[in-house]
Design a protein around this motif. Structure first.
Motif, PDB file in Angstrom:
ATOM      1  N   GLY A  44     -28.218  15.101 -16.950  1.00 20.38           N
ATOM      2  CA  GLY A  44     -29.232  14.311 -16.215  1.00 20.38           C
ATOM      3  C   GLY A  44     -29.447  12.958 -16.137  1.00 20.38           C
ATOM      4  N   LYS A  45     -28.380  12.307 -16.809  1.00 18.97           N
ATOM      5  CA  LYS A  45     -28.362  10.763 -16.611  1.00 18.97           C
ATOM      6  C   LYS A  45     -27.172  10.462 -16.034  1.00 18.97           C
ATOM      7  CE  LYS A  45     -30.225  10.229 -21.268  1.00 18.97           C
ATOM      8  NZ  LYS A  45     -30.126   9.685 -22.681  1.00 18.97           N
ATOM      9  N   GLU A  46     -27.034   9.315 -15.248  1.00 19.03           N
ATOM     10  CA  GLU A  46     -25.834   8.489 -14.831  1.00 19.03           C
ATOM     11  C   GLU A  46     -24.831   8.463 -15.627  1.00 19.03           C
ATOM     12  OE1 GLU A  46     -28.494   5.609 -11.750  1.00 19.03           O
ATOM     13  OE2 GLU A  46     -27.031   4.834 -13.002  1.00 19.03           O
ATOM     14  N   ARG A  47     -23.693   8.517 -14.840  1.00 21.97           N
ATOM     15  CA  ARG A  47     -22.347   8.454 -15.623  1.00 21.97           C
ATOM     16  C   ARG A  47     -22.163   6.849 -15.904  1.00 21.97           C
ATOM     17  NH1 ARG A  47     -17.584  11.650 -12.693  1.00 21.97           N
ATOM     18  NH2 ARG A  47     -19.337  12.996 -13.018  1.00 21.97           N
ATOM     19  N   GLN A  48     -21.956   6.423 -17.041  1.00 24.51           N
ATOM     20  CA  GLN A  48     -21.955   5.289 -17.993  1.00 24.51           C
ATOM     21  C   GLN A  48     -20.482   4.766 -18.277  1.00 24.51           C
ATOM     22  OE1 GLN A  48     -22.983   5.139 -21.867  1.00 24.51           O
ATOM     23  NE2 GLN A  48     -23.756   3.048 -21.959  1.00 24.51           N
ATOM     24  N   PHE A  49     -20.143   3.537 -17.848  1.00 29.49           N
ATOM     25  CA  PHE A  49     -18.739   2.869 -18.057  1.00 29.49           C
ATOM     26  C   PHE A  49     -18.545   3.001 -19.597  1.00 29.49           C
ATOM     27  CE2 PHE A  49     -15.193   0.139 -17.662  1.00 29.49           C
ATOM     28  CZ  PHE A  49     -15.380  -0.617 -18.830  1.00 29.49           C
ATOM     29  N   VAL A  50     -17.539   3.052 -20.079  1.00 26.32           N
ATOM     30  CA  VAL A  50     -16.951   2.971 -21.376  1.00 26.32           C
ATOM     31  C   VAL A  50     -16.107   1.966 -21.551  1.00 26.32           C
ATOM     32  CG1 VAL A  50     -16.129   4.265 -23.369  1.00 26.32           C
ATOM     33  CG2 VAL A  50     -17.814   5.521 -21.806  1.00 26.32           C
ATOM     34  N   ALA A  51     -14.899   2.227 -21.101  1.00 24.63           N
ATOM     35  CA  ALA A  51     -13.777   1.258 -21.173  1.00 24.63           C
ATOM     36  C   ALA A  51     -13.030   1.363 -19.942  1.00 24.63           C
ATOM     37  CB  ALA A  51     -13.094   1.616 -22.266  1.00 24.63           C
ATOM     38  N   ALA A  52     -12.205   0.087 -19.663  1.00 28.25           N
ATOM     39  CA  ALA A  52     -11.150   0.148 -18.686  1.00 28.25           C
ATOM     40  C   ALA A  52      -9.934  -0.963 -19.145  1.00 28.25           C
ATOM     41  CB  ALA A  52     -11.802  -0.569 -17.445  1.00 28.25           C
ATOM     42  N   ILE A  53      -8.826  -0.544 -18.548  1.00 26.07           N
ATOM     43  CA  ILE A  53      -7.484  -1.336 -18.932  1.00 26.07           C
ATOM     44  C   ILE A  53      -6.939  -1.555 -17.674  1.00 26.07           C
ATOM     45  CG2 ILE A  53      -6.029   0.786 -19.287  1.00 26.07           C
ATOM     46  CD1 ILE A  53      -5.011  -0.682 -21.709  1.00 26.07           C
ATOM     47  N   ASN A  54      -6.369  -2.689 -17.639  1.00 21.44           N
ATOM     48  CA  ASN A  54      -5.699  -3.069 -16.466  1.00 21.44           C
ATOM     49  C   ASN A  54      -4.092  -2.659 -16.398  1.00 21.44           C
ATOM     50  OD1 ASN A  54      -4.528  -4.922 -18.003  1.00 21.44           O
ATOM     51  ND2 ASN A  54      -3.946  -6.400 -16.527  1.00 21.44           N
ATOM     52  N   TRP A  55      -3.312  -2.828 -15.407  1.00 26.37           N
ATOM     53  CA  TRP A  55      -2.030  -2.421 -15.288  1.00 26.37           C
ATOM     54  C   TRP A  55      -1.083  -2.526 -16.376  1.00 26.37           C
ATOM     55  CZ3 TRP A  55       2.722  -4.452 -14.507  1.00 26.37           C
ATOM     56  CH2 TRP A  55       2.906  -5.793 -14.545  1.00 26.37           C
ATOM     57  N   ASN A  56      -1.279  -3.895 -16.808  1.00 25.44           N
ATOM     58  CA  ASN A  56      -0.202  -4.123 -18.110  1.00 25.44           C
ATOM     59  C   ASN A  56      -0.629  -4.063 -19.339  1.00 25.44           C
ATOM     60  OD1 ASN A  56      -1.535  -6.375 -17.685  1.00 25.44           O
ATOM     61  ND2 ASN A  56       0.099  -7.759 -17.284  1.00 25.44           N
ATOM     62  N   ALA A  57      -1.949  -3.566 -19.215  1.00 21.85           N
ATOM     63  CA  ALA A  57      -2.629  -3.463 -20.475  1.00 21.85           C
ATOM     64  C   ALA A  57      -3.115  -4.759 -21.301  1.00 21.85           C
ATOM     65  CB  ALA A  57      -1.826  -2.775 -21.720  1.00 21.85           C
ATOM     66  N   ARG A  58      -3.078  -6.050 -20.491  1.00 21.31           N
ATOM     67  CA  ARG A  58      -3.488  -7.354 -21.102  1.00 21.31           C
ATOM     68  C   ARG A  58      -4.875  -7.636 -21.126  1.00 21.31           C
ATOM     69  NH1 ARG A  58       1.692 -11.207 -18.983  1.00 21.31           N
ATOM     70  NH2 ARG A  58       3.514 -10.059 -20.077  1.00 21.31           N
ATOM     71  N   ASP A  59      -5.601  -6.840 -20.158  1.00 22.83           N
ATOM     72  CA  ASP A  59      -7.020  -7.081 -20.215  1.00 22.83           C
ATOM     73  C   ASP A  59      -7.591  -5.612 -20.226  1.00 22.83           C
ATOM     74  OD1 ASP A  59      -9.090  -7.990 -17.432  1.00 22.83           O
ATOM     75  OD2 ASP A  59      -9.280  -8.094 -19.548  1.00 22.83           O
ATOM     76  N   THR A  60      -8.356  -5.579 -21.442  1.00 20.88           N
ATOM     77  CA  THR A  60      -9.315  -4.389 -21.464  1.00 20.88           C
ATOM     78  C   THR A  60     -10.920  -4.832 -21.296  1.00 20.88           C
ATOM     79  OG1 THR A  60      -9.262  -4.795 -23.811  1.00 20.88           O
ATOM     80  CG2 THR A  60      -7.600  -3.115 -22.817  1.00 20.88           C
ATOM     81  N   SER A  61     -11.729  -3.812 -21.016  1.00 17.44           N
ATOM     82  CA  SER A  61     -13.227  -4.280 -21.208  1.00 17.44           C
ATOM     83  C   SER A  61     -13.702  -2.943 -21.701  1.00 17.44           C
ATOM     84  CB  SER A  61     -13.525  -4.414 -19.775  1.00 17.44           C
ATOM     85  OG  SER A  61     -14.969  -4.470 -19.719  1.00 17.44           O
ATOM     86  N   TYR A  62     -14.878  -3.117 -22.394  1.00 13.03           N
ATOM     87  CA  TYR A  62     -15.685  -2.072 -23.380  1.00 13.03           C
ATOM     88  C   TYR A  62     -17.147  -2.388 -22.920  1.00 13.03           C
ATOM     89  CZ  TYR A  62     -11.242  -1.339 -25.658  1.00 13.03           C
ATOM     90  OH  TYR A  62      -9.830  -1.311 -26.160  1.00 13.03           O
ATOM     91  N   VAL A  63     -18.015  -1.326 -23.101  1.00 14.36           N
ATOM     92  CA  VAL A  63     -19.337  -1.241 -23.082  1.00 14.36           C
ATOM     93  C   VAL A  63     -19.630  -1.702 -24.391  1.00 14.36           C
ATOM     94  CG1 VAL A  63     -19.660   1.055 -23.777  1.00 14.36           C
ATOM     95  CG2 VAL A  63     -21.483  -0.311 -22.757  1.00 14.36           C
ATOM     96  N   ASP A  64     -20.725  -2.481 -24.579  1.00 13.64           N
ATOM     97  CA  ASP A  64     -20.973  -3.098 -25.945  1.00 13.64           C
ATOM     98  C   ASP A  64     -21.086  -1.876 -27.189  1.00 13.64           C
ATOM     99  OD1 ASP A  64     -23.222  -5.745 -24.848  1.00 13.64           O
ATOM    100  OD2 ASP A  64     -20.839  -5.715 -24.831  1.00 13.64           O
ATOM    101  N   SER A  65     -21.707  -0.893 -26.789  1.00 11.12           N
ATOM    102  CA  SER A  65     -22.052   0.209 -27.855  1.00 11.12           C
ATOM    103  C   SER A  65     -20.689   0.802 -28.536  1.00 11.12           C
ATOM    104  CB  SER A  65     -22.903   1.211 -27.225  1.00 11.12           C
ATOM    105  OG  SER A  65     -22.187   1.988 -25.915  1.00 11.12           O
ATOM    106  N   VAL A  66     -19.530   0.528 -27.573  1.00 11.40           N
ATOM    107  CA  VAL A  66     -18.242   1.085 -28.354  1.00 11.40           C
ATOM    108  C   VAL A  66     -17.409   0.126 -28.882  1.00 11.40           C
ATOM    109  CG1 VAL A  66     -18.581   3.004 -26.819  1.00 11.40           C
ATOM    110  CG2 VAL A  66     -16.660   1.204 -26.431  1.00 11.40           C
ATOM    111  N   LYS A  67     -17.811  -1.121 -28.828  1.00 12.09           N
ATOM    112  CA  LYS A  67     -16.667  -2.168 -29.072  1.00 12.09           C
ATOM    113  C   LYS A  67     -16.707  -2.189 -30.583  1.00 12.09           C
ATOM    114  CE  LYS A  67     -17.736  -5.835 -25.497  1.00 12.09           C
ATOM    115  NZ  LYS A  67     -18.426  -7.000 -25.007  1.00 12.09           N
ATOM    116  N   GLY A  68     -15.331  -2.398 -31.011  1.00 15.01           N
ATOM    117  CA  GLY A  68     -14.847  -2.176 -32.469  1.00 15.01           C
ATOM    118  C   GLY A  68     -14.546  -0.913 -33.021  1.00 15.01           C
ATOM    119  N   ARG A  69     -15.134   0.031 -32.065  1.00 14.41           N
ATOM    120  CA  ARG A  69     -14.935   1.586 -32.622  1.00 14.41           C
ATOM    121  C   ARG A  69     -13.876   2.386 -31.760  1.00 14.41           C
ATOM    122  NH1 ARG A  69     -18.825   5.079 -32.210  1.00 14.41           N
ATOM    123  NH2 ARG A  69     -19.818   4.064 -30.616  1.00 14.41           N
TER     124      ARG A  69
END
Length: 124
Positions: A44-69
């Motif tokens: 019943g909820k929208e799909r939420q972004f969690v994490a992403a990684i670029n092609w060479n793994a040098r750039d990653t992104s996380y939603v705040d709620s999972v950072k550090g975990r």
């Protein structure tokens, strides 16, 4: 048709860990052309972004709620992306979807390919 196949979901107690994997299985899919990521969705909820990684793994992104975990990584030789989830909480209970896109996939509209989803259940 590109197939993204997830594995590694399951039931775990709060504080535990799981590692999700997503393998791309299509000879015409050039894995390194794509940003890879993970989303999650509760009923019943929208799909939420969690994490992403670029092609060479040098750039990653996380939603705040999972950072550090959570940690996202990829193995380009095996066309596979991973999501290591530590210190899991009951709020992390969701269906987790692998995602691929050539541009910004921090929103669902940027995703070109989805996996079928894998259930993660964290018991408190």
């Amino acid at each position: 048709q590109v197939h993204l196949v997830e594995s590694g979901g399951g039931l775990v107690q709060a504080g535990g860990s799981l590692r999700l994997s997503c393998a791309a299985s299509e000879l015409t899919f050039t894995f390194t052309d794509y940003i890879m990521g993970w989303f999650r969705q509760a009923p019943g909820k929208e799909r939420q972004f969690v994490a992403a990684i670029n092609w060479n793994a040098r750039d990653t992104s996380y939603v705040d709620s999972v950072k550090g975990r959570f940690t996202i990584s990829r193995d380009n030789a095996k066309n596979t992306v991973f999501l290591q989830m530590n210190s899991l909480k009951s709020d992390d209970t969701d269906i987790y979807y692998c995602a691929a896109g050539r541009w910004d996939i921090r929103t669902a509209r940027g995703v070109e390919y989805w996996g079928q989803g894998t259930q993660v259940t964290v018991s408190s």
